[in-house]
Motif scaffolding. Structure first.
Motif, PDB file in Angstrom:
ATOM      1  N   GLN A 617       7.951 124.280  35.235  1.00  0.00           N
ATOM      2  CA  GLN A 617       7.221 124.774  34.064  1.00  0.00           C
ATOM      3  C   GLN A 617       7.870 124.346  32.759  1.00  0.00           C
ATOM      4  OE1 GLN A 617       6.577 129.002  34.063  1.00  0.00           O
ATOM      5  NE2 GLN A 617       5.055 128.934  32.439  1.00  0.00           N
ATOM      6  N   LYS A 618       9.184 124.360  32.699  1.00  0.00           N
ATOM      7  CA  LYS A 618       9.887 124.058  31.458  1.00  0.00           C
ATOM      8  C   LYS A 618      10.650 122.750  31.580  1.00  0.00           C
ATOM      9  CE  LYS A 618      10.444 128.880  30.011  1.00  0.00           C
ATOM     10  NZ  LYS A 618      11.404 129.937  29.617  1.00  0.00           N
ATOM     11  N   CYS A 619      10.758 122.076  30.444  1.00  0.00           N
ATOM     12  CA  CYS A 619      11.504 120.807  30.384  1.00  0.00           C
ATOM     13  C   CYS A 619      12.588 120.939  29.325  1.00  0.00           C
ATOM     14  CB  CYS A 619      10.566 119.644  30.047  1.00  0.00           C
ATOM     15  SG  CYS A 619      11.416 118.050  29.989  1.00  0.00           S
ATOM     16  N   LEU A 620      13.857 120.925  29.774  1.00  0.00           N
ATOM     17  CA  LEU A 620      14.962 121.119  28.844  1.00  0.00           C
ATOM     18  C   LEU A 620      15.306 119.855  28.071  1.00  0.00           C
ATOM     19  CD1 LEU A 620      17.344 123.332  31.013  1.00  0.00           C
ATOM     20  CD2 LEU A 620      15.596 124.044  29.396  1.00  0.00           C
ATOM     21  N   GLY A 621      15.063 118.691  28.652  1.00  0.00           N
ATOM     22  CA  GLY A 621      15.470 117.457  28.003  1.00  0.00           C
ATOM     23  C   GLY A 621      14.339 116.711  27.310  1.00  0.00           C
ATOM     24  N   CYS A 622      13.140 117.303  27.253  1.00  0.00           N
ATOM     25  CA  CYS A 622      12.001 116.611  26.658  1.00  0.00           C
ATOM     26  C   CYS A 622      11.993 116.779  25.141  1.00  0.00           C
ATOM     27  CB  CYS A 622      10.690 117.158  27.235  1.00  0.00           C
ATOM     28  SG  CYS A 622      10.508 116.884  29.013  1.00  0.00           S
ATOM     29  N   PRO A 623      11.392 115.828  24.415  1.00  0.00           N
ATOM     30  CA  PRO A 623      11.280 115.963  22.953  1.00  0.00           C
ATOM     31  C   PRO A 623      10.496 117.210  22.577  1.00  0.00           C
ATOM     32  CG  PRO A 623      10.746 113.726  23.665  1.00  0.00           C
ATOM     33  CD  PRO A 623      10.845 114.553  24.906  1.00  0.00           C
ATOM     34  N   ASP A 624      10.806 117.781  21.421  1.00  0.00           N
ATOM     35  CA  ASP A 624      10.160 118.989  20.940  1.00  0.00           C
ATOM     36  C   ASP A 624       8.696 118.686  20.629  1.00  0.00           C
ATOM     37  OD1 ASP A 624       9.427 121.356  19.878  1.00  0.00           O
ATOM     38  OD2 ASP A 624      10.761 121.315  18.145  1.00  0.00           O
ATOM     39  N   PRO A 625       7.727 119.339  21.327  1.00  0.00           N
ATOM     40  CA  PRO A 625       6.307 119.048  21.063  1.00  0.00           C
ATOM     41  C   PRO A 625       5.878 119.436  19.659  1.00  0.00           C
ATOM     42  CG  PRO A 625       6.546 120.939  22.542  1.00  0.00           C
ATOM     43  CD  PRO A 625       7.903 120.342  22.387  1.00  0.00           C
ATOM     44  N   CYS A 626       6.609 120.354  19.011  1.00  0.00           N
ATOM     45  CA  CYS A 626       6.264 120.714  17.631  1.00  0.00           C
ATOM     46  C   CYS A 626       6.335 119.494  16.719  1.00  0.00           C
ATOM     47  CB  CYS A 626       7.213 121.802  17.122  1.00  0.00           C
ATOM     48  SG  CYS A 626       6.924 123.419  17.861  1.00  0.00           S
ATOM     49  N   GLN A 627       7.253 118.586  17.012  1.00  0.00           N
ATOM     50  CA  GLN A 627       7.395 117.388  16.193  1.00  0.00           C
ATOM     51  C   GLN A 627       6.514 116.248  16.706  1.00  0.00           C
ATOM     52  OE1 GLN A 627      11.499 116.326  15.692  1.00  0.00           O
ATOM     53  NE2 GLN A 627      12.113 118.357  15.006  1.00  0.00           N
ATOM     54  N   THR A 628       6.483 116.083  18.042  1.00  0.00           N
ATOM     55  CA  THR A 628       5.737 114.948  18.580  1.00  0.00           C
ATOM     56  C   THR A 628       4.228 115.120  18.395  1.00  0.00           C
ATOM     57  OG1 THR A 628       5.719 115.975  20.783  1.00  0.00           O
ATOM     58  CG2 THR A 628       7.534 114.476  20.274  1.00  0.00           C
ATOM     59  N   LYS A 629       3.738 116.362  18.316  1.00  0.00           N
ATOM     60  CA  LYS A 629       2.303 116.613  18.171  1.00  0.00           C
ATOM     61  C   LYS A 629       1.899 116.940  16.739  1.00  0.00           C
ATOM     62  CE  LYS A 629       1.698 116.015  22.553  1.00  0.00           C
ATOM     63  NZ  LYS A 629       1.061 114.766  23.018  1.00  0.00           N
ATOM     64  N   LEU A 630       2.825 116.825  15.783  1.00  0.00           N
ATOM     65  CA  LEU A 630       2.524 117.203  14.406  1.00  0.00           C
ATOM     66  C   LEU A 630       1.415 116.334  13.819  1.00  0.00           C
ATOM     67  CD1 LEU A 630       3.055 118.783  11.837  1.00  0.00           C
ATOM     68  CD2 LEU A 630       4.926 117.206  11.309  1.00  0.00           C
ATOM     69  N   LYS A 631       1.469 115.008  14.032  1.00  0.00           N
ATOM     70  CA  LYS A 631       0.467 114.106  13.469  1.00  0.00           C
ATOM     71  C   LYS A 631      -0.934 114.469  13.990  1.00  0.00           C
ATOM     72  CE  LYS A 631       3.149 111.392  11.035  1.00  0.00           C
ATOM     73  NZ  LYS A 631       3.027 111.316   9.560  1.00  0.00           N
ATOM     74  N   CYS A 632      -1.011 114.792  15.286  1.00  0.00           N
ATOM     75  CA  CYS A 632      -2.297 115.169  15.870  1.00  0.00           C
ATOM     76  C   CYS A 632      -2.795 116.483  15.274  1.00  0.00           C
ATOM     77  CB  CYS A 632      -2.165 115.275  17.386  1.00  0.00           C
ATOM     78  SG  CYS A 632      -3.655 115.869  18.213  1.00  0.00           S
ATOM     79  N   ILE A 633      -1.924 117.466  15.160  1.00  0.00           N
ATOM     80  CA  ILE A 633      -2.311 118.768  14.610  1.00  0.00           C
ATOM     81  C   ILE A 633      -2.780 118.607  13.169  1.00  0.00           C
ATOM     82  CG2 ILE A 633      -1.452 121.048  13.972  1.00  0.00           C
ATOM     83  CD1 ILE A 633      -1.882 120.732  16.937  1.00  0.00           C
ATOM     84  N   GLU A 634      -2.071 117.778  12.409  1.00  0.00           N
ATOM     85  CA  GLU A 634      -2.461 117.543  11.014  1.00  0.00           C
ATOM     86  C   GLU A 634      -3.853 116.920  10.944  1.00  0.00           C
ATOM     87  OE1 GLU A 634      -0.848 115.117   7.066  1.00  0.00           O
ATOM     88  OE2 GLU A 634       0.326 115.128   8.921  1.00  0.00           O
ATOM     89  N   CYS A 635      -4.134 116.016  11.880  1.00  0.00           N
ATOM     90  CA  CYS A 635      -5.454 115.380  11.902  1.00  0.00           C
ATOM     91  C   CYS A 635      -6.537 116.394  12.282  1.00  0.00           C
ATOM     92  CB  CYS A 635      -5.441 114.202  12.880  1.00  0.00           C
ATOM     93  SG  CYS A 635      -7.018 113.323  13.004  1.00  0.00           S
ATOM     94  N   LEU A 636      -6.223 117.313  13.210  1.00  0.00           N
ATOM     95  CA  LEU A 636      -7.196 118.291  13.684  1.00  0.00           C
ATOM     96  C   LEU A 636      -7.433 119.419  12.697  1.00  0.00           C
ATOM     97  CD1 LEU A 636      -6.003 118.600  17.401  1.00  0.00           C
ATOM     98  CD2 LEU A 636      -8.031 117.376  16.572  1.00  0.00           C
ATOM     99  N   PHE A 637      -6.547 119.594  11.723  1.00  0.00           N
ATOM    100  CA  PHE A 637      -6.683 120.692  10.763  1.00  0.00           C
ATOM    101  C   PHE A 637      -7.969 120.516   9.961  1.00  0.00           C
ATOM    102  CE2 PHE A 637      -6.006 123.040   6.873  1.00  0.00           C
ATOM    103  CZ  PHE A 637      -5.438 124.222   7.339  1.00  0.00           C
ATOM    104  N   PRO A 638      -8.793 121.560   9.836  1.00  0.00           N
ATOM    105  CA  PRO A 638     -10.069 121.443   9.113  1.00  0.00           C
ATOM    106  C   PRO A 638      -9.854 121.165   7.630  1.00  0.00           C
ATOM    107  CG  PRO A 638      -9.593 123.748   9.640  1.00  0.00           C
ATOM    108  CD  PRO A 638      -8.566 122.924  10.351  1.00  0.00           C
ATOM    109  N   ASP A 639     -10.379 120.035   7.169  1.00  0.00           N
ATOM    110  CA  ASP A 639     -10.209 119.623   5.783  1.00  0.00           C
ATOM    111  C   ASP A 639     -11.586 119.226   5.236  1.00  0.00           C
ATOM    112  OD1 ASP A 639      -9.530 118.618   3.353  1.00  0.00           O
ATOM    113  OD2 ASP A 639      -7.877 117.356   4.088  1.00  0.00           O
ATOM    114  N   PRO A 640     -12.115 119.941   4.233  1.00  0.00           N
ATOM    115  CA  PRO A 640     -13.446 119.619   3.691  1.00  0.00           C
ATOM    116  C   PRO A 640     -13.551 118.193   3.172  1.00  0.00           C
ATOM    117  CG  PRO A 640     -12.643 121.730   2.872  1.00  0.00           C
ATOM    118  CD  PRO A 640     -11.506 121.090   3.575  1.00  0.00           C
ATOM    119  N   ASP A 641     -12.453 117.646   2.719  1.00  0.00           N
ATOM    120  CA  ASP A 641     -12.481 116.287   2.155  1.00  0.00           C
ATOM    121  C   ASP A 641     -12.533 115.216   3.242  1.00  0.00           C
ATOM    122  OD1 ASP A 641     -12.347 117.417  -0.340  1.00  0.00           O
ATOM    123  OD2 ASP A 641     -10.160 117.334  -0.412  1.00  0.00           O
ATOM    124  N   LYS A 642     -12.290 115.610   4.488  1.00  0.00           N
ATOM    125  CA  LYS A 642     -12.227 114.612   5.558  1.00  0.00           C
ATOM    126  C   LYS A 642     -13.103 115.034   6.735  1.00  0.00           C
ATOM    127  CE  LYS A 642      -7.498 113.231   4.372  1.00  0.00           C
ATOM    128  NZ  LYS A 642      -6.120 113.080   4.879  1.00  0.00           N
TER     129      LYS A 642
END
Length: 778
Positions: A617-642
């Protein structure tokens, strides 16, 4: 009191007598004395003539000394090699570091001739030389957030040298700086931003760079101060920096850095941010792994944008190999990150910097004292089938596993010892390995050979009466001449094809009757097993006693042993019938097998690299998903201009998301800064598989508002007007107070005045008096 004495006696006997490990000889295929010696460390061979009885196999000559004596073998007739030790070099320990190459550990070379499986112990001595040279390399983060720290470091030269001179008179300091790789997404690659990555209002700013070596090791305070004074701040985009890149180059580029051969080598890493590591380079399309080699040209790391960051393991190996000890001088916000990093890098310390690095000198001094007072002895890569264990003998020993010997709070000129136990499990050719204290140059080279042959007292002659004058004696056993076989060479096969007869008793041209029987007339006559049963098969190659065990049970109690292999009962599998034919133990709470991140083997999850049992279930040596998925989350964030934006390329269908006002997921909460400088909050919950997540994104961002210019101007004007009016009122009040004081003074003076009754000298009395005739006097 009597019970205490009895308990102590029992404990002593338990350590040295009654509870001593029983010597066991685990015999396998024994055809000669050499085979016996290789079978186990406590196996001995009896070369006494007529020791075996008629029909007995010669393997009974092989057993423990106690059992051989029990069977009638004389002690002087036993062959049992012992371990041997030869010290090849043992230079005396140095009292101080006045000599050019001080010796802090002895001996330096040792040769061991070991019997396989038999442990051998020897002692090494260590003593810290007084005033041992120190090389300190100050490696500083020059990202924009460290601008205040840089100004303070520029004035630390004298204090830093004074502190090191308290430790040793042979101190040298170097300086290096780092930011991050000069490629997206780490650094803004706009030409103007590459040249000046700092804030527009900050004039003293140097171009972006990965790692720059500024000053090689020097004992000149003036040179250190001048070179550091020339440094200016730089900048990058993301929060983590290229710390590991810089440390790797500082460790492996010894000639450029100027590390001395005999010195304590320290790298002080000063930063207020985390670090990128192996794999992060993929975000910039950098796929070439770090090769752990030096790539400095003109004092600049030239492979920064071509080679990935090193892994923590790579860095730890090179730091240990080059005897470099890191001191992480970091701010409070990243202390936990570097505490975890320090656990994976031997001989490292973490200290908390103040916000402007004013306490860095005291931090370095404290960290050095901790590092130097802790002596950790360990080895490099061991030859195959060799084990080494350490037992420290000092006032403050520490247990950090059998592969290390650790003594803490060791003072200068204090002599300590380490008991080293070496065991070679199999026969081998000459091999060597080194033992050394971490962070110190001194080494002990241990050379190992094994003793796997017997030196027997064989009688001279090739036709001895014991062998019916048809053979010689080898370690008590008849070696027959051609044409004769048998225990005492009594079988004449000159009239038969002896080789063909012998060949018919060999399986795949191996040993006659697998060493478990005698070849008589081309057929194997099998011997008894240790349990009293018989071997069977055409070549005595089968028995029902030597199948694989599990939990000390033959075939785990779930099958029958047939000819050395387990025949499992229904519902069980595995080489020892130890596995249930089921994946029940691999089932997770969501009904998947090992969460899709492993395979179910023997009803247990075998997880992919990094993921942890029992359910992957858990991965101790994997990169932090908070950082690796930040670009995707930023893209998914609802933005009226985009509206209508496509996030497939960024997210690659790895995230299912929803935008919420409050979180409902139980997963990890992330708080990250996006490319616009806004803080975005989201939660991630890993789904089945390696790279599949469910995300909840908070529908609001925390963005810093720009300053209101009009409000600032109006506020400034109002403030000036109010301050002017207050000043006028204050002046008026002071004048009024002064006038009031003068008036009171006048009144007081008036009250003090006195008028005298004197005649006017100009006044003359009248000469005539007129009386009124009508005045009556009333």
């Amino acid at each position: 009191m009597d019970w205490c004495i009895i308990s102590l006696l029992l404990l002593t006997l338990g350590q040295h007598g009654f509870c001593q490990q029983e010597e066991v000889c685990s015999k396998s295929v024994i055809n000669s004395c050499d085979d016996c010696i290789k079978s186990g460390p406590y196996c001995a061979w009896c070369e006494q003539l007529n020791f075996t009885k008629a029909g007995e196999q010669e393997s009974v000559r092989c057993d423990t000394k106690a059992k051989l004596i029990e069977r009638g073998c004389k002690t002087e007739e036993m062959i049992s090699p012992k371990n041997q030790q030869i010290i090849l070099q043992s230079d005396p320990l140095s009292q101080s570091s006045d000599s050019e190459e001080p010796v802090q550990m002895s001996p330096q070379k040792i040769h061991l001739k070991l019997r396989p499986g038999l442990p051998h112990s020897f002692k090494i001595t260590f003593k810290r030389a007084e005033g041992y040279p120190v090389d300190l390399y100050y490696l500083m983060d020059l990202s924009y957030s460290m601008k205040d720290d840089l100004e303070n470091v520029k004035g630390l030269g004298k204090t830093l040298f004074d502190t090191l001179n308290k430790i040793t008179k042979k101190a040298q300091i170097g300086f290096g700086a780092f930011v991050d790789k000069t490629v997206l997404p780490y650094t803004n690659t706009n030409k103007e931003k590459l040249e000046k990555p700092c804030d527009e209002n900050y004039q003293q700013c140097q171009a972006a760079f990965g790692y720059r070596h500024v000053l090689s090791m020097t004992s000149s305070e003036r040179q250190f101060r001048e070179e550091v004074a020339k440094q200016y701040i730089s900048g990058n985009l993301d929060s983590p920096e290229g710390s590991l890149d810089a440390m790797m180059q500082a460790a492996v580029c010894g000639d450029q850095i100027g590390w001395r051969n005999s010195s304590t080598r320290l790298i002080v890493l000063a930063t207020d941010a985390g670090f990128h590591m192996a794999g992060d380079g993929k975000l910039a399309g950098i796929l070439e792994p770090n090769d752990e080699h030096c790539h400095i040209k003109n004092n600049l790391y030239v492979k920064s944008s071509e080679m990935d960051y090193p892994s923590v393991g790579q860095l730890a190996i090179q730091l240990e190999k080059n005897n470099v000890q890191p001191i992480f001088a970091v701010t409070e916000n990243v202390k936990n990150v570097y505490d975890n990093l320090s656990k994976m890098i031997p001989k490292s310390e973490v200290g908390v910097l103040s916000s402007d690095s004013k306490n860095v000198v005291q931090l370095i001094e404290n960290a050095y004292q901790k590092l130097s007072s802790k002596v950790t002895v360990t080895h490099d890569v061991l030859p195959d089938n060799v084990r080494v264990e350490y037992r420290p003998e000092c006032d403050h020993p520490r247990q950090e596993g059998p592969n290390k010997g650790v003594c803490d709070q060791v003072h200068e000129r204090q002599e300590i010892h380490f008991n080293v136990t070496v065991t070679a499990d199999t026969c081998m050719e000459e091999k060597s390995f080194t033992i050394s204290p971490l962070g110190i140059k001194d080494k002990l080279t241990v050379t190992i050979t094994t003793d796997c042959t017997c030196e027997c007292n064989n009688p001279a002659g090739s036709n001895l009466a014991h062998c019916n004058n048809r053979g010689s004696i080898d370690c008590g056993v008849c070696s027959c001449n051609d044409g004769f076989t048998g225990q005492f060479c009594g079988c004449d096969v000159t009239t038969k094809d002896a080789e063909a007869l012998r060949a018919s008793c060999k399986k795949d041209n191996g040993t006659e009757c697998e060493g478990r029987g005698d070849c008589v007339c081309g057929r194997c006559q099998c011997h008894k097993t240790e349990q009293g049963n018989f071997y069977y098969g055409d070549y005595c190659d089968c028995d029902d006693e030597h199948c694989e065990k599990f939990n000390n049970k033959l075939c785990a109690g779930n099958g029958n042993c047939k000819c050395g292999k387990c025949e499992c009962f229904k519902g069980y599998s595995g080489s020892a019938c130890q596995c249930k034919v089921s994946d029940e133990g691999c089932r997770t709470t969501n009904g998947t097998v090992c969460f899709g991140r492993g395979t179910c083997v023997c009803n247990l999850c075998e997880c992919r690299e990094g993921y942890q049992r029992p359910n992957c279930q858990k991965c101790l040596g994997c990169p932090d998903p908070c950082q690796t998925k930040l670009k995707c989350i930023e893209c998914l964030f609802p933005d009226p201009d985009k509206l209508g934006k496509d996030c497939k390329d960024v997210c690659q269908e790895t995230i299912s998301h929803s935008v919420v006002e409050t979180f409902t997921l139980q997963g990890k909460e992330c708080n990250q800064k996006d490319s616009q400088g806004c803080w975005i909050k989201f939660k991630l919950e890993q789904l089945t598989g390696i790279d599949s997540y469910l995300a909840e994104i908070l529908n609001t961002k925390d963005c810093p508002e720009p300053p209101n210019v009009i409000a600032i101007i109006l506020g400034s004007v109002a403030a000036v007007a109010v301050i002017g009016i207050l000043l006028l009122m204050l002046i008026k009040l002071l004048i009024h107070m002064k006038d009031l004081k003068e008036f009171k003074k006048f009144e007081n003076e008036k009250k003090k005045s006195k008028w005298a009754n004197a005649e006017n000298p100009l006044f003359q009395n009248p000469t005539t008096t007129v009386a009124n005739p009508l005045f009556t006097g009333e």
